[in-house]
Design an enzyme around this catalytic site. Sequence first.
Site, mmCIF file in Angstrom:
data_model
loop_
_atom_site.group_PDB
_atom_site.id
_atom_site.type_symbol
_atom_site.label_atom_id
_atom_site.label_comp_id
_atom_site.label_asym_id
_atom_site.label_seq_id
_atom_site.Cartn_x
_atom_site.Cartn_y
_atom_site.Cartn_z
ATOM 1 C CD GLU A 228 -1.758 2.329 1.553
ATOM 2 O OE1 GLU A 228 -1.471 3.172 0.662
ATOM 3 O OE2 GLU A 228 -1.762 2.593 2.757
ATOM 4 C CB CYS A 262 -1.252 7.114 1.357
ATOM 5 S SG CYS A 262 -2.353 6.066 2.336
#
Length: 454
Positions: A228, A262
């Site tokens: 990720e 993010c």
Amino acid sequence: MAIATINPATGEVVKTFQPLTEAEIEKKLQLAVSVFRAERKTPYAVRAKRMLKAAQILERDKDKFGHLMTLEMGKTYKSAVAEALKCTTACRYYAENTERFLADEVVETGAKKSFIRYLPIGPILAVMPWNFPFWQVIRFAAPALMAGNVGLLKHASNVPQCALAIESIFLEAGFPEGAFQTLLIGSGQVDALLNDPRVVAATLTGSEQAGIQVGVGAAKRIKKVVLELGGSDPFIVMPSADLDAAVATAVQARVQNNGQSCIAAKRFIVAEPIAGEFERKFVAKMASLQIGDPFDEKTELGPLATPDGVKDLDADVQKTVKAGAKVLTGGHPLKRPGNYYAPTVLTNIPKNSPAYGEELFGPVASVFRVKDLDEAIRLANDVRFGLGASAWTNDEKERERFINELEAGMVFINKMVASDPRIPFGGVKASGHGRELSVLGIREFVNAKTVWIA
């Protein structure tokens, strides 16, 4: 980077830690393997009882854990406490659903009996970031432990006390010593762990470069890895949207976690007919944010986690401005103790500049104007990342096009991108591969074993 707690709001070194020696790492690996032999046979009901206890501990000590998060990485205390509470949702979700998620799946084949059985695989290495120091770990650990695996945590070097606290939660909850272990080690020791046959898989949340290193390291040993990575998420606003709601959410989506997320919106893509009004309102709200001590309940924007974070962010902003971009507000570090950067809005951004499509990790927003839906989608996809996307429209045809055509692992309509235990989390392109959370997350690290009985 030294393994240490350094207060981002003041620069004070609070506590330092010595990395584990090779002998200490070896002892922990031996323990992990030994515990896995027993844990893989532990009934779901027993694991669930422990995981529910972990949720209770997180809830009980939310203030203590919130204080640790704010002290080590600078997020506002209010958001840190909320993070601790969010962790309880993942613990409870997997405690309540794992037995169903991993139940035998019957397949009609003409055999006397054929089915898929989901079985744990062993010790899993988790390389985790500092920006959500509890949530990122729990959303890996809850499904991994409920599946019968054991966890080895290599946390970011600037949140060691958070890392140790998470290990203590699982111990107090009743998981055996060794089921979840924190390894206080530097990033240079990760490859040796990937090379160890006792570590069967890995997961990493972090930068693109860190993902490449761990991904290559796992591939060389033919080990499963979930990555990720970064994002340059678009936030698209069309004329049919509720403009005031979009502006208010846009500010929150950009400065959540002091801009260090993010899935924070990075690029604000606005249709020309409403772009002027959006820009005025957005800039005014960004400029009015209250900056200060993250422990102060009035603070809306705290410091960045590290001095290097400020340096790197400002370098990207200055390169973008030099390339021709215009600063509407901010654009510089703040002259005060700690790692503070002014809320910044940039526009007229050239394609060859960092703010066009790189992941700027801090409170810096890039605003673009587009003439129509086609241009909005083209611009949104014109980056190498594909994590999340937020699109604001009340037009059904536009909504369907955003859902189908945006190159992202997650698309949120009239809402900022967020993580939730019930839905998959992850991206495409350079934002990584694999999924966390939901049923997909727990099945990433199990052996989907085919069984055929003639």
